[in-house]
Design a protein around this motif. Structure first.
Motif, short mmCIF file in Angstrom:
data_model
loop_
_atom_site.label_atom_id
_atom_site.label_comp_id
_atom_site.label_asym_id
_atom_site.label_seq_id
_atom_site.Cartn_x
_atom_site.Cartn_y
_atom_site.Cartn_z
N PRO A 295 0.71 -1.37 0.27
CA PRO A 295 0.04 -0.01 -0.09
C PRO A 295 0.67 1.25 0.05
O PRO A 295 0.61 2.30 -0.80
N GLN A 296 2.14 1.09 0.70
CA GLN A 296 2.71 2.52 0.71
C GLN A 296 3.39 2.76 -0.52
O GLN A 296 3.52 3.90 -1.00
N GLY A 297 3.87 1.53 -1.53
CA GLY A 297 4.33 1.80 -2.49
C GLY A 297 3.27 2.31 -3.79
O GLY A 297 3.60 3.11 -4.50
N LEU A 298 2.00 1.78 -3.53
CA LEU A 298 0.89 2.23 -4.35
C LEU A 298 0.76 3.91 -3.83
O LEU A 298 0.45 4.63 -5.22
N VAL A 299 0.62 4.27 -2.84
CA VAL A 299 0.43 5.67 -2.43
C VAL A 299 1.68 6.53 -3.07
O VAL A 299 1.44 7.62 -3.57
N SER A 300 2.80 6.09 -2.95
CA SER A 300 3.93 6.67 -3.41
C SER A 300 4.10 6.69 -5.16
O SER A 300 4.32 7.62 -5.69
N ALA A 301 3.32 5.70 -5.80
CA ALA A 301 3.14 5.67 -7.09
C ALA A 301 2.21 6.78 -7.45
O ALA A 301 2.43 7.38 -8.60
N ALA A 302 1.29 7.00 -6.63
CA ALA A 302 0.33 8.48 -7.03
C ALA A 302 1.14 9.58 -7.00
O ALA A 302 0.73 10.35 -7.97
N MET A 303 2.09 9.70 -6.11
CA MET A 303 2.99 10.85 -6.06
C MET A 303 3.95 11.02 -7.56
O MET A 303 3.80 11.86 -7.89
N PHE A 304 4.23 9.75 -7.73
CA PHE A 304 5.23 9.84 -8.93
C PHE A 304 4.21 10.24 -10.12
O PHE A 304 4.88 10.71 -11.27
N ALA A 305 2.96 9.71 -10.31
CA ALA A 305 1.90 9.98 -11.49
C ALA A 305 1.68 11.43 -11.40
O ALA A 305 1.72 12.19 -12.44
N TYR A 306 1.67 12.14 -10.12
CA TYR A 306 1.42 13.55 -9.93
C TYR A 306 2.89 14.39 -10.76
O TYR A 306 2.76 15.30 -11.24
N ILE A 307 4.00 13.85 -10.34
CA ILE A 307 5.41 14.38 -10.38
C ILE A 307 5.50 14.41 -11.84
O ILE A 307 5.67 15.44 -12.71
N ALA A 308 4.99 13.16 -12.84
CA ALA A 308 5.31 13.08 -14.07
C ALA A 308 4.13 13.77 -14.79
O ALA A 308 4.46 14.29 -16.01
N GLY A 309 2.95 14.00 -14.50
CA GLY A 309 1.74 14.67 -15.12
C GLY A 309 1.58 15.93 -14.83
O GLY A 309 1.18 16.93 -15.55
N SER A 310 1.74 16.36 -13.67
CA SER A 310 1.42 17.88 -13.05
C SER A 310 1.88 18.87 -13.81
O SER A 310 1.27 20.03 -14.23
N PRO A 311 3.24 18.96 -14.41
CA PRO A 311 3.76 20.13 -15.08
C PRO A 311 3.00 20.09 -16.39
O PRO A 311 2.68 21.37 -16.80
N PHE A 312 2.49 19.27 -17.15
CA PHE A 312 1.76 19.15 -18.35
C PHE A 312 0.42 19.80 -17.96
O PHE A 312 -0.20 20.56 -18.74
N VAL A 313 -0.18 19.07 -16.91
CA VAL A 313 -1.56 19.41 -16.84
C VAL A 313 -1.64 20.97 -16.32
O VAL A 313 -2.65 21.57 -16.73
N ILE A 314 -0.92 21.38 -15.47
CA ILE A 314 -0.95 22.62 -14.67
C ILE A 314 -0.60 24.00 -15.73
O ILE A 314 -1.13 24.82 -15.92
N GLN A 315 0.61 23.53 -16.26
CA GLN A 315 1.23 24.65 -17.55
C GLN A 315 0.40 24.51 -18.68
O GLN A 315 0.20 25.59 -19.09
N ASN A 316 0.33 23.63 -19.29
CA ASN A 316 -0.16 23.30 -20.53
C ASN A 316 -1.78 23.56 -20.56
O ASN A 316 -2.01 24.05 -21.50
N ILE A 317 -2.41 22.69 -19.77
CA ILE A 317 -3.90 22.58 -19.97
C ILE A 317 -4.46 23.87 -19.22
O ILE A 317 -5.48 24.45 -19.87
N PHE A 318 -3.79 24.44 -18.12
CA PHE A 318 -4.48 25.52 -17.23
C PHE A 318 -3.53 26.73 -17.70
O PHE A 318 -4.29 27.47 -17.07
#
Length: 182
Positions: A6-29
């Motif tokens: 479970p700890q690994g899966l919660v960390s994976a969510a953070m990695f997904a945030y790290i991978a996607g948030s620059p594109f979502v926040i800067q490019n989309i918004f």
């Protein structure tokens, strides 16, 4: 493994945030790189504050309660993020679930590490390495999945985050039931 997965899966969510948030926040918004950096820093501060609060509460509240609370909050944050993205609620509507998702890494990581290591004092280094390895393996698996959405990276990021955080809670419940049935 009851805490590592479970700890690994919660960390994976953070990695997904790290991978996607620059594109979502800067490019989309259309947020500037400077504002994105501030948002990223605030979310990072959330991890620190959540970890510190979890450490302070550890003497008053059981580690298992803290761990499960972190898993539940992460699942709520992930599901809320997905809903906000799907209904196109807008920029400010995704910031709160993102903050919750990222901050829960501090809760789950702190409580989960303590719980996972409490019975392995003589092997604490190896057990700690396993915890880190699981988190990085899951992170390496999910980070590329975020990009599958292409121009709809907000949807793919939200799906990956919701899936990993909801899976973290489900895996913990299933492993706990397996342990008690044996």
């Amino acid at each position: 493994m009851r805490y590592a997965l479970p700890q690994g899966l919660v960390s994976a969510a953070m990695f997904a945030y790290i991978a996607g948030s620059p594109f979502v926040i800067q490019n989309i918004f259309g947020v500037t790189p400077q504002m994105f950096s501030l948002i990223f820093a605030i979310n990072g501060l959330g991890i620190i504050l959540a970890g510190q609060l979890t450490g302070r509460l550890a003497g008053r509240i059981s580690g298992t309660t803290l761990f499960v609370s972190g898993l539940i909050l992460a699942a709520i944050g992930g599901a809320s993020l997905l809903i906000m993205v799907v209904i196109k609620a807008g920029f400010f509507a995704i910031l709160i679930p993102l903050f919750i998702v990222v901050s829960c890494v501090g809760i789950v990581g702190t409580a989960g590490s303590a719980l996972a290591l409490e019975n392995y004092g003589h092997l604490a280094g190896s057990a700690s390495a396993l915890l880190g390895l699981v988190s990085f393996i899951f992170g390496a698996i999910v980070a590329p999945l975020v990009g599958i959405g292409g121009r709809n990276i907000d949807i793919s990021m939200a799906i990956v985050i919701a899936f990993t955080d909801l899976s973290a809670l489900l895996v913990y419940v299933l492993l706990r039931r397996l342990r008690h049935s044996n």
